[in-house]
Motif scaffolding. Structure first.
Motif, mmCIF file in Angstrom:
data_model
loop_
_atom_site.group_PDB
_atom_site.id
_atom_site.type_symbol
_atom_site.label_atom_id
_atom_site.label_comp_id
_atom_site.label_asym_id
_atom_site.label_seq_id
_atom_site.Cartn_x
_atom_site.Cartn_y
_atom_site.Cartn_z
ATOM 1 N N LEU A 89 38.070 48.924 36.710
ATOM 2 C CA LEU A 89 36.798 49.579 36.394
ATOM 3 C C LEU A 89 35.627 48.625 36.609
ATOM 4 C CD1 LEU A 89 35.366 52.096 35.228
ATOM 5 C CD2 LEU A 89 35.658 51.077 32.963
ATOM 6 N N VAL A 90 35.758 47.384 36.106
ATOM 7 C CA VAL A 90 34.663 46.427 36.216
ATOM 8 C C VAL A 90 34.436 46.016 37.666
ATOM 9 C CG1 VAL A 90 33.870 44.127 35.534
ATOM 10 C CG2 VAL A 90 34.959 45.620 33.856
ATOM 11 N N GLN A 91 35.499 45.898 38.443
ATOM 12 C CA GLN A 91 35.327 45.621 39.875
ATOM 13 C C GLN A 91 34.491 46.707 40.533
ATOM 14 O OE1 GLN A 91 35.809 43.034 41.521
ATOM 15 N NE2 GLN A 91 37.812 42.088 41.294
ATOM 16 N N GLY A 92 34.684 47.965 40.107
ATOM 17 C CA GLY A 92 33.883 49.063 40.639
ATOM 18 C C GLY A 92 32.422 48.917 40.281
ATOM 19 N N PHE A 93 32.134 48.495 39.040
ATOM 20 C CA PHE A 93 30.751 48.285 38.631
ATOM 21 C C PHE A 93 30.110 47.133 39.407
ATOM 22 C CE2 PHE A 93 32.124 50.016 34.271
ATOM 23 C CZ PHE A 93 31.771 51.309 34.635
ATOM 24 N N VAL A 94 30.868 46.071 39.624
ATOM 25 C CA VAL A 94 30.342 44.922 40.378
ATOM 26 C C VAL A 94 29.936 45.357 41.782
ATOM 27 C CG1 VAL A 94 30.983 42.714 41.432
ATOM 28 C CG2 VAL A 94 31.573 43.167 39.051
ATOM 29 N N ARG A 95 30.770 46.185 42.422
ATOM 30 C CA ARG A 95 30.439 46.660 43.771
ATOM 31 C C ARG A 95 29.267 47.649 43.734
ATOM 32 N NH1 ARG A 95 36.145 46.756 44.224
ATOM 33 N NH2 ARG A 95 36.163 48.972 43.696
ATOM 34 N N THR A 96 29.309 48.587 42.794
ATOM 35 C CA THR A 96 28.276 49.624 42.719
ATOM 36 C C THR A 96 26.893 49.030 42.481
ATOM 37 O OG1 THR A 96 29.856 51.243 41.874
ATOM 38 C CG2 THR A 96 27.524 51.680 41.472
ATOM 39 N N LEU A 97 26.810 48.059 41.544
ATOM 40 C CA LEU A 97 25.517 47.489 41.158
ATOM 41 C C LEU A 97 25.158 46.247 41.956
ATOM 42 C CD1 LEU A 97 25.864 47.874 37.286
ATOM 43 C CD2 LEU A 97 24.481 49.272 38.817
ATOM 44 N N GLY A 98 26.071 45.761 42.785
ATOM 45 C CA GLY A 98 25.777 44.568 43.573
ATOM 46 C C GLY A 98 25.619 43.327 42.712
ATOM 47 N N ILE A 99 26.479 43.175 41.685
ATOM 48 C CA ILE A 99 26.401 42.009 40.802
ATOM 49 C C ILE A 99 26.943 40.787 41.545
ATOM 50 C CG2 ILE A 99 27.181 41.000 38.622
ATOM 51 C CD1 ILE A 99 27.498 43.877 37.566
ATOM 52 N N ARG A 100 26.120 39.762 41.703
ATOM 53 C CA ARG A 100 26.534 38.546 42.389
ATOM 54 C C ARG A 100 27.231 37.618 41.393
ATOM 55 N NH1 ARG A 100 21.538 36.882 46.451
ATOM 56 N NH2 ARG A 100 21.417 38.872 47.570
ATOM 57 N N CYS A 101 28.536 37.458 41.572
ATOM 58 C CA CYS A 101 29.314 36.649 40.644
ATOM 59 C C CYS A 101 30.535 36.102 41.363
ATOM 60 C CB CYS A 101 29.742 37.486 39.436
ATOM 61 S SG CYS A 101 30.763 38.913 39.863
ATOM 62 N N GLN A 102 31.175 35.112 40.745
ATOM 63 C CA GLN A 102 32.412 34.566 41.302
ATOM 64 C C GLN A 102 33.563 35.529 41.092
ATOM 65 O OE1 GLN A 102 32.785 30.850 39.239
ATOM 66 N NE2 GLN A 102 30.913 29.980 40.136
ATOM 67 N N SER A 103 33.607 36.148 39.927
ATOM 68 C CA SER A 103 34.616 37.149 39.583
ATOM 69 C C SER A 103 34.186 37.806 38.282
ATOM 70 C CB SER A 103 35.982 36.491 39.401
ATOM 71 O OG SER A 103 36.065 35.853 38.134
ATOM 72 N N PRO A 104 34.829 38.924 37.896
ATOM 73 C CA PRO A 104 34.498 39.549 36.612
ATOM 74 C C PRO A 104 34.799 38.662 35.406
ATOM 75 C CG PRO A 104 35.609 41.122 38.038
ATOM 76 C CD PRO A 104 35.723 39.786 38.700
ATOM 77 N N GLU A 105 35.506 37.565 35.614
ATOM 78 C CA GLU A 105 35.816 36.649 34.518
ATOM 79 C C GLU A 105 34.742 35.586 34.322
ATOM 80 O OE1 GLU A 105 38.322 37.181 32.429
ATOM 81 O OE2 GLU A 105 38.611 38.998 33.625
ATOM 82 N N GLN A 106 33.719 35.580 35.164
ATOM 83 C CA GLN A 106 32.651 34.580 35.024
ATOM 84 C C GLN A 106 31.819 34.876 33.782
ATOM 85 O OE1 GLN A 106 30.119 34.251 38.446
ATOM 86 N NE2 GLN A 106 28.902 32.576 37.599
ATOM 87 N N PRO A 107 31.522 33.869 32.945
ATOM 88 C CA PRO A 107 30.664 34.108 31.770
ATOM 89 C C PRO A 107 29.293 34.625 32.183
ATOM 90 C CG PRO A 107 31.792 31.995 31.579
ATOM 91 C CD PRO A 107 32.045 32.488 32.983
ATOM 92 N N VAL A 108 28.790 35.593 31.449
ATOM 93 C CA VAL A 108 27.506 36.208 31.780
ATOM 94 C C VAL A 108 26.369 35.193 31.709
ATOM 95 C CG1 VAL A 108 25.822 37.912 30.956
ATOM 96 C CG2 VAL A 108 28.212 38.531 31.125
ATOM 97 N N GLY A 109 26.493 34.203 30.844
ATOM 98 C CA GLY A 109 25.454 33.192 30.715
ATOM 99 C C GLY A 109 25.231 32.368 31.959
ATOM 100 N N GLN A 110 26.173 32.380 32.896
ATOM 101 C CA GLN A 110 26.034 31.630 34.138
ATOM 102 C C GLN A 110 25.339 32.429 35.238
ATOM 103 O OE1 GLN A 110 29.934 30.265 35.283
ATOM 104 N NE2 GLN A 110 30.223 29.044 33.431
#
Length: 400
Positions: free
Chosen positions: A273-294
Motif C-alpha cells: 500500500l505504501v509503495q503505491g502512495f510513494v509512486r502516486t504522490l512522487g515521494i522522493r525517498c530511499q525506501s518506505p523504511e526511511q525515517p520521515v525526519g530525513q
C-alpha cells in the motif's frame, strides 16, 4: 511563547534576531506563516539593517519576495548550486525554471469547480473570543479557502471543527452521502490508493438529509476522523508526523485496521500500500523504511497527504499545507488537491499566501478578530478586496 500560534511564534523568533550588533543575519522562510502586513513590516526592518551594513541571507520559496528585496539570487536544485546572478531583470518564470528544471503552470485564472452537495454545515460555532459564531457550508468537489491576518482565528477555527479544541457554542451538521459509498477502507493496491472516492464533481449544490447534528461540534479528533473528517496541521513536524518513524508507519497511522488481520499488522499488505502512495504522490525517498525526519519539507508534506489517502475522508481541512515547500513540490501538492476535489471531497484550506488561495480556491472566506467577515466567489475577489476584509472587524456577507 508555547501558548502562541505558530505565526506569532515566528514573529517572536524574528524579533529576537534583530539585534543591534548583528553583522550577518540568515532568515530561513521567515514569512512562511506571516500575512502581507507582517511581511511588509519585516521588509522595513531588513531595509534598516542593510542600510547599517548588515549582510542578509534570505531563504524563501516565495519568489515575489525575492524580487522585492534581493540584490543577488542563488538557486539550489537537488542539493547543488545551479546559478548565482543579479536579481535585476530576473522574472519569476526564469527563477522557477532554474529551481525545478521546467515551467510550472499558473492556476490563478482557472475556472470554478462545479459544487457538489453540501457535506458539512457549520452554524454559529465559537470558542470565547478566538472564534466568534462562524457559519459556513462545505460542498463536495470544492475548495473553500480561509484568509486572514495572524491571530484572526483561522487555525483556531480548524481546531474547533476537528475536535482538537472544544467549542462552547454552535453546531456542526454532517449530511448524508447522496453519491455511492466513498468510505470503504483502502485496500493494499496502488490503483485504489489513487482513487479513494467516487467523483461527485458535477453533482448539484443541494443540501442532502442530515446524518448527524452535533452540539458544539466534535468532542475529540477521534470522533471527527470516525465521521470522515481529516486535518493536515500547520506544523507537520510537531503536530503532524512522527519524525523518527519510517514513511510506512506515518502513512498508515490513520487506519491501522485496513492493514491488520485478527489484530496483527500485515507487513506485506502495508508495504504494498505504501509503495503505491510513494509512486502516486512522487515521494522522493530511499525506501518506505526511511525515517520521515530525513525527508525534505515537500516530501514530508506528501507523507501527510498519503495518510488521508489511506483513510479516505469526506472533509479534509488543510492548515498552511504548502508552508516551507518548494515551487516544484508545491505544484505537485496542488495537483493532489485537484484530484481530491475531483473525487468529491470537500476541502477547507487555510493559507497566509493570498496568491495560493486565489489560485486554488472556489470560494474564499476572510476572518478578522475571530469572525468570518466576508465570503467571495471565484471571479469576485481581488487581492485588495481580500486584504480590505482582513483588516475589517465588521460582519461580512453570508457564509452559506
Amino acid at each position: 511563547v508555547s501558548a502562541l500560534g505558530i505565526g506569532q511564534q515566528q514573529m517572536v523568533e524574528i524579533a529576537r534576531n534583530l539585534q543591534d550588533d548583528t553583522r550577518i543575519l540568515v532568515l530561513d522562510e521567515p514569512t512562511a506563516m506571516l500575512t502581507p502586513r507582517e511581511t511588509s513590516y519585516l521588509f522595513e526592518q531588513i531595509v534598516h539593517l542593510t542600510a547599517r551594513g548588515v549582510a542578509i541571507v534570505y531563504v524563501s520559496h516565495r519568489l515575489e519576495e525575492l524580487r522585492r528585496i534581493a540584490d543577488r539570487v542563488a538557486v539550489l536544485r537537488d542539493g547543488r548550486l545551479v546559478d548565482v546572478r543579479a536579481m535585476a531583470g530576473m522574472s519569476e518564470d526564469d527563477l522557477v525554471r532554474r529551481m525545478v528544471g521546467r515551467s510550472v503552470s499558473d492556476l490563478e485564472h482557472r475556472p470554478r469547480r462545479t459544487a457538489g452537495p453540501v457535506v458539512m454545515s457549520v452554524e454559529g460555532i465559537g470558542r470565547g473570543h478566538a472564534v466568534q459564531d462562524v457559519s459556513l457550508q462545505l460542498r463536495a468537489g470544492e475548495v473553500f479557502g480561509i484568509a486572514g491576518l495572524v491571530g484572526s482565528g483561522r487555525t483556531e477555527l480548524l481546531r474547533l471543527l476537528f475536535g482538537a479544541d472544544r467549542a462552547d457554542r454552535g453546531h456542526v451538521t454532517l449530511h448524508e452521502d447522496t453519491t455511492q459509498n466513498t468510505n470503504t477502507p483502502a485496500a493494499a493496491t496502488a490503483p485504489q490508493a489513487q482513487a479513494a472516492t467516487k467523483s461527485v464533481a458535477n453533482a448539484p449544490a443541494a443540501v442532502p438529509p442530515v446524518r448527524k447534528r452535533l452540539a458544539r461540534g466534535f468532542a475529540t479528533p477521534l470522533q471527527a476522523i470516525a465521521a470522515g473528517v481529516g486535518l493536515v496541521t500547520e506544523d507537520r513536524k510537531s503536530q503532524g508526523l512522527l519524525l523518527a518513524q519510517p514513511i510506512r508507519v506515518n502513512a498508515t497511522l490513520s487506519d491501522l485496521g485496513a492493514i491488520a488481520s485478527g489484530g496483527w499488522l500485515q507487513r506485506a499488505r502495508e508495504h504494498q500500500l505504501v509503495q503505491g502512495f510513494v509512486r502516486t504522490l512522487g515521494i522522493r525517498c530511499q525506501s518506505p523504511e526511511q525515517p520521515v525526519g530525513q525527508l525534505s519539507g515537500g516530501n514530508q508534506q506528501k507523507v501527510v497527504f498519503a495518510r488521508w489517502l489511506h483513510r479516505p475522508v469526506r472533509v479534509l481541512m488543510l492548515d498552511e499545507p504548502t508552508r516551507g515547500v518548494d515551487v516544484g513540490a508545491r505544484a505537485e501538492l496542488y495537483g493532489e488537491l485537484d484530484r481530491m476535489a475531483a473525487e468529491g471531497r470537500a476541502l477547507l484550506m487555510v493559507s497566509s499566501d493570498l496568491r495560493e488561495l486565489m489560485a486554488m480556491a472556489d470560494r474564499i472566506g476572510v476572518m478578522s478578530a475571530g469572525r468570518l467577515v466576508a465570503v467571495f466567489e471565484r471571479g469576485e475577489w481581488t487581492e485588495q478586496s481580500l486584504l480590505a476584509a482582513a483588516f475589517s472587524d465588521s460582519a461580512g456577507r453570508s457564509a452559506a
